[in-house]
Design a protein around this motif. Structure first.
Motif, PDB file in Angstrom:
ATOM      1  N   GLY A 136       0.995  -1.313  -0.010  1.00 24.15           N
ATOM      2  CA  GLY A 136      -0.069  -0.135  -0.038  1.00 24.15           C
ATOM      3  C   GLY A 136       0.895   1.333  -0.037  1.00 24.15           C
ATOM      4  O   GLY A 136       0.492   2.362   0.443  1.00 24.15           O
ATOM      5  N   GLY A 137       2.015   1.281  -0.680  1.00 23.64           N
ATOM      6  CA  GLY A 137       2.888   2.284  -0.753  1.00 23.64           C
ATOM      7  C   GLY A 137       3.813   2.765   0.511  1.00 23.64           C
ATOM      8  O   GLY A 137       4.448   3.522   0.559  1.00 23.64           O
ATOM      9  N   ALA A 138       3.900   1.620   1.288  1.00 24.30           N
ATOM     10  CA  ALA A 138       4.497   1.812   2.480  1.00 24.30           C
ATOM     11  C   ALA A 138       6.057   1.614   2.121  1.00 24.30           C
ATOM     12  O   ALA A 138       7.012   2.277   2.804  1.00 24.30           O
ATOM     13  CB  ALA A 138       4.509   0.656   3.657  1.00 24.30           C
ATOM     14  N   THR A 257      -6.228   0.365  -5.542  1.00 25.60           N
ATOM     15  CA  THR A 257      -5.284   1.238  -5.029  1.00 25.60           C
ATOM     16  C   THR A 257      -5.254   2.589  -5.906  1.00 25.60           C
ATOM     17  O   THR A 257      -4.972   2.477  -7.091  1.00 25.60           O
ATOM     18  CB  THR A 257      -3.729   0.506  -5.107  1.00 25.60           C
ATOM     19  OG1 THR A 257      -3.845  -0.652  -4.546  1.00 25.60           O
ATOM     20  CG2 THR A 257      -2.665   1.561  -4.358  1.00 25.60           C
ATOM     21  N   ASP A 261      -4.602  13.409  -6.402  1.00 22.12           N
ATOM     22  CA  ASP A 261      -4.082  14.438  -5.626  1.00 22.12           C
ATOM     23  C   ASP A 261      -5.021  14.768  -4.339  1.00 22.12           C
ATOM     24  O   ASP A 261      -4.450  15.185  -3.473  1.00 22.12           O
ATOM     25  CB  ASP A 261      -4.389  15.625  -6.575  1.00 22.12           C
ATOM     26  CG  ASP A 261      -3.482  15.507  -7.840  1.00 22.12           C
ATOM     27  OD1 ASP A 261      -2.427  15.109  -7.573  1.00 22.12           O
ATOM     28  OD2 ASP A 261      -3.908  16.267  -8.702  1.00 22.12           O
ATOM     29  N   ALA A 276      -4.267   0.845   2.929  1.00 22.39           N
ATOM     30  CA  ALA A 276      -3.161   0.451   2.221  1.00 22.39           C
ATOM     31  C   ALA A 276      -3.500   0.893   0.933  1.00 22.39           C
ATOM     32  O   ALA A 276      -2.614   0.754  -0.115  1.00 22.39           O
ATOM     33  CB  ALA A 276      -3.089  -0.897   2.130  1.00 22.39           C
ATOM     34  N   GLN A 279      -3.193   5.628   1.029  1.00 23.68           N
ATOM     35  CA  GLN A 279      -2.247   6.413   1.721  1.00 23.68           C
ATOM     36  C   GLN A 279      -1.175   7.133   0.806  1.00 23.68           C
ATOM     37  O   GLN A 279      -0.500   7.873   1.314  1.00 23.68           O
ATOM     38  CB  GLN A 279      -1.497   5.586   2.714  1.00 23.68           C
ATOM     39  CG  GLN A 279      -0.732   4.516   2.535  1.00 23.68           C
ATOM     40  CD  GLN A 279      -0.525   3.554   3.661  1.00 23.68           C
ATOM     41  OE1 GLN A 279      -0.774   4.005   4.701  1.00 23.68           O
ATOM     42  NE2 GLN A 279       0.432   2.797   3.543  1.00 23.68           N
ATOM     43  N   THR A 280      -1.049   6.891  -0.518  1.00 19.41           N
ATOM     44  CA  THR A 280      -0.114   7.622  -1.307  1.00 19.41           C
ATOM     45  C   THR A 280      -0.714   8.643  -1.925  1.00 19.41           C
ATOM     46  O   THR A 280      -0.253   9.421  -2.843  1.00 19.41           O
ATOM     47  CB  THR A 280       0.492   6.624  -2.314  1.00 19.41           C
ATOM     48  OG1 THR A 280      -0.377   6.032  -3.188  1.00 19.41           O
ATOM     49  CG2 THR A 280       1.093   5.429  -1.850  1.00 19.41           C
ATOM     50  N   ALA A 281      -2.154   9.006  -1.590  1.00 25.15           N
ATOM     51  CA  ALA A 281      -2.641  10.141  -2.230  1.00 25.15           C
ATOM     52  C   ALA A 281      -1.964  11.250  -1.734  1.00 25.15           C
ATOM     53  O   ALA A 281      -1.537  11.518  -0.623  1.00 25.15           O
ATOM     54  CB  ALA A 281      -4.141  10.353  -1.617  1.00 25.15           C
ATOM     55  N   LYS A 282      -1.910  12.360  -2.290  1.00 23.85           N
ATOM     56  CA  LYS A 282      -1.233  13.696  -2.246  1.00 23.85           C
ATOM     57  C   LYS A 282      -1.603  14.129  -0.978  1.00 23.85           C
ATOM     58  O   LYS A 282      -0.874  14.473   0.120  1.00 23.85           O
ATOM     59  CB  LYS A 282      -0.965  14.765  -3.270  1.00 23.85           C
ATOM     60  CG  LYS A 282      -0.094  13.941  -4.481  1.00 23.85           C
ATOM     61  CD  LYS A 282       0.256  15.182  -5.190  1.00 23.85           C
ATOM     62  CE  LYS A 282       1.128  14.855  -6.558  1.00 23.85           C
ATOM     63  NZ  LYS A 282       0.266  13.861  -7.517  1.00 23.85           N
ATOM     64  N   THR A 283      -3.100  14.670  -1.069  1.00 22.31           N
ATOM     65  CA  THR A 283      -3.944  15.160   0.131  1.00 22.31           C
ATOM     66  C   THR A 283      -4.615  14.177   0.456  1.00 22.31           C
ATOM     67  O   THR A 283      -5.800  13.800  -0.180  1.00 22.31           O
ATOM     68  CB  THR A 283      -4.265  16.525  -0.054  1.00 22.31           C
ATOM     69  OG1 THR A 283      -3.122  17.462  -0.560  1.00 22.31           O
ATOM     70  CG2 THR A 283      -5.028  17.291   1.181  1.00 22.31           C
ATOM     71  N   ILE A 284      -4.978  14.008   1.762  1.00 24.17           N
ATOM     72  CA  ILE A 284      -6.047  13.138   2.118  1.00 24.17           C
ATOM     73  C   ILE A 284      -6.945  13.865   3.613  1.00 24.17           C
ATOM     74  O   ILE A 284      -6.463  14.585   4.475  1.00 24.17           O
ATOM     75  CB  ILE A 284      -5.659  11.991   3.204  1.00 24.17           C
ATOM     76  CG1 ILE A 284      -4.868  11.074   2.285  1.00 24.17           C
ATOM     77  CG2 ILE A 284      -6.565  11.143   3.889  1.00 24.17           C
ATOM     78  CD1 ILE A 284      -4.027   9.978   2.687  1.00 24.17           C
ATOM     79  N   VAL A 298      -3.637   9.587   9.384  1.00 25.44           N
ATOM     80  CA  VAL A 298      -2.969   9.825   7.971  1.00 25.44           C
ATOM     81  C   VAL A 298      -3.612  11.179   7.130  1.00 25.44           C
ATOM     82  O   VAL A 298      -3.498  11.450   6.138  1.00 25.44           O
ATOM     83  CB  VAL A 298      -3.232   8.493   7.010  1.00 25.44           C
ATOM     84  CG1 VAL A 298      -2.206   7.507   7.609  1.00 25.44           C
ATOM     85  CG2 VAL A 298      -4.553   8.152   6.733  1.00 25.44           C
TER      86      VAL A 298
END
Lengths: 322, 255
Positions: A136-138, A257, A261, A276, A279-284, A298
């Protein structure tokens, strides 16, 4: 420049299933892009022109009467033939359900190595190096194949279209696909895109809803905010399992996944499996009435509050800013 | 009928999963190893065949380190008749192609009418093993199936793809893979857990399978851990939260 094959998925009637421009651009960055399609006899000419516009230097059209009736085997045979025809150093296949089946067969058929679920590709001397986003980008992992043919499944939506239009050299061959060791397709129901919303994995903004929405008829709130923002609609597994929204909207470990942005989570607690997938979204942004929900760990902007009061106000506020 | 179910031991997705940043391999000490949930569904599909016809034999097969025995014992407790563990130190870090070759050799030496796998593991997520295995074994692959229908000579089901639904079938022998839409795996009952201890669990090595080491291999070049995400602003709605959020989005050019 080595030749790089790009498999292009087509529907039973020979239309492109998704935009292959990203994969063709990825191939152009590491070699000469050769688009490969497998179609029923006589239906290949229409796509060749389109593929040239998207940057293919060559288009290899394999015509087979079983293109739409056998599962993955005609496509794998076409790619094996094209790999020999163009002495290709790598084959890129979009990692869809069908694409992964084709890749699996091709790896075994060519004695190739697989670089799975690549989100970036580069050439390092003679080697091809793929970047993968793991757990998930970890982790970001780079992998390569020291020697021998390479099959790469590329993550759908991960590659930008950058190629210039080309006038492709077209080669059409008749493919005699052996169906003795293949699943047979009895029927296909193509789902037409019923919504004008962007596709989940390619969207710049995703609005997702979870258990906190409480009921199927309340899930419309997620859709309303998505439409106000021009976003795609996502969901947690809880919302999918409850039957509020079809499973192809599920974001997470076992769903899609996404890396948009902006990701807005409504009534989603943020179980580790959901995180997972986003979580690699730029803004959450997270809105949840439970102040202890792990999604807030997150979130760049978290609101502890009732989605049914905050979201309608947010829709109004967005409208007034536009 | 003999059904071989492929089982993979994976780190529990409920825990923190870690990679060893030197080797790129899974840090097996960081999280609890469990049988992948998708394999429980694959096993359930096989066990339902056995429920309907007692003559069906269900064999659970795993390739993995010594701890994978636990995953196989779970499969036996759920109802598999026997288990096979392909165990060899040289398989640490095996890529998809090698894994397929080894499992292919193990399945071929066992013999099968049907192989049932999960459509993708929760750790590797490559999602190609079932079709690659079918190619290796020279049989049909019917992948990403929600609910399987098996008769004496063929298997059929509906696969959901990104573009719609496909109804397909294959003659046996075949390899199939199950998705999350397949029924959940049953819980082992007390009797199952007790009898699992007595059921045969065979260990085989690569030398016994006669698998060499050929073909292209993918290798890890680098591993980097992404910095953990940190929490940003968190406010409690006092009636103005939506306005504040709209301003945050506007100032970050997100709307």
């Amino acid at each position: 420049m080595p030749n790089i094959l790009v498999f292009v998925e087509t529907s039973a009637s020979g239309e492109l299933r998704s935009n292959p421009a990203g994969a063709l651009s990825a191939a152009a960055a590491i070699g000469t892009p050769v688009a490969v399609v497998t179609v029923s006899p006589g239906s290949g000419a229409a796509v060749a022109d389109t593929l040239g516009k998207l940057g293919a230097a060559h288009v290899f059209i394999a015509e087979s009467a079983s293109a739409a009736t056998l599962l993955a085997t005609p496509q794998a045979a076409a790619l094996a033939a094209a790999a020999a025809e163009y002495d290709a150093s790598a084959v890129l296949i979009e990692g869809t359900t069908d694409g992964r089946d084709i890749a699996g067969r091709l790896v075994a058929r060519l004695g190739a190595a697989l670089l799975a679920d690549a989100v970036a590709l580069k050439r390092d001397g003679d080697r091809l190096v793929a970047t993968h986003s793991v757990f998930g980008g970890a982790y970001t992992v780079e992998s390569t194949v020291e020697d021998g043919p390479v099959v790469v499944t590329v993550r759908p939506g991960a590659f930008e279209a950058t190629s210039a239009t080309a006038t492709p050299a077209i080669k059409t061959v008749a493919l005699d696909a052996d169906g003795s060791a293949s699943a047979v397709i009895d029927s296909v129901v193509e789902e037409k895109a019923v919504s004008s919303r962007p596709e989940l994995r390619e969207a710049k903004t995703v609005v997702s809803g979870g258990r906190g929405l409480g009921a199927a008829d309340k899930f419309v709130l997620v859709e309303q905010l998505a439409d106000a923002l021009g976003a795609a609609v996502g969901a947690s597994r809880a919302a999918v399992d409850a039957g509020w929204i079809p499973s192809n909207h599920q974001v997470g470990q076992t769903g899609t996944t996404v890396s948009p942005d902006l990701y807005i989570a409504l009534g989603i607690s943020g179980a580790i499996q959901h995180r997972a997938g986003m979580q690699t979204a730029k803004t959450i942004v997270a809105i949840n009435k439970d102040a202890d929900a792990p999604i807030f760990d997150v979130a760049d902007f978290g609101i502890v509050g009732d989605v049914f009061s905050v979201v309608p106000q947010l829709i109004d506020a967005v409208a007034s800013k536009n | 009928m003999k059904i071989v179910v492929l089982v993979k031991q994976v780190p529990d997705t409920f825990g923190e999963r870690k990679l060893d940043t030197t080797t790129g391999l899974l840090d097996r000490d960081a999280s609890e190893p469990i049988i992948d949930e998708i394999n429980e569904r694959a096993l359930e599909a096989a066990l339902q065949q056995k429920d309907a016809d007692k003559s069906v034999e269900v064999v659970a097969l795993s390739m993995g380190p010594s701890s994978a025995t636990d995953a196989l014992r779970k499969a036996l407790a759920m109802g598999a008749d026997r288990a096979i563990h392909v165990l060899d130190d040289s398989l640490a870090g095996a890529d998809v192609a090698r894994t397929t070759a080894v499992i292919g050799a193990a399945v071929a030496s066992e013999g099968f009418d049907l192989v049932v796998a999960g459509n993708e593991s929760t750790d590797g997520r490559g999602g190609v093993l079932a079709s690659s295995l079918a190619e290796t074994l020279g049989v049909a692959a019917l992948t990403s199936i929600g609910e399987l229908t098996v008769d004496g000579t063929s298997v059929s089901g509906v696969r959901a793809t990104e573009y719609g639904t496909v109804t397909a079938r294959a003659d046996l022998p075949a390899v199939v893979s199950a998705t999350e839409r397949a029924p959940e795996g049953r819980f082992p009952n007390f009797k199952g857990i007790m009898t699992a201890k007595k059921k045969p669990l065979a260990t085989v090595t690569l030398a016994e399978l006669g698998v060499g080491d050929s073909g292209a291999r993918s290798t890890v070049v680098s591993v980097a851990e992404r910095p953990a995400r940190t929490a940003g602003v968190k406010i409690v709605d006092d009636g103005t939260a939506a306005t504040q959020l709209a301003e945050f989005l506007a100032s970050n050019r997100l709307i």
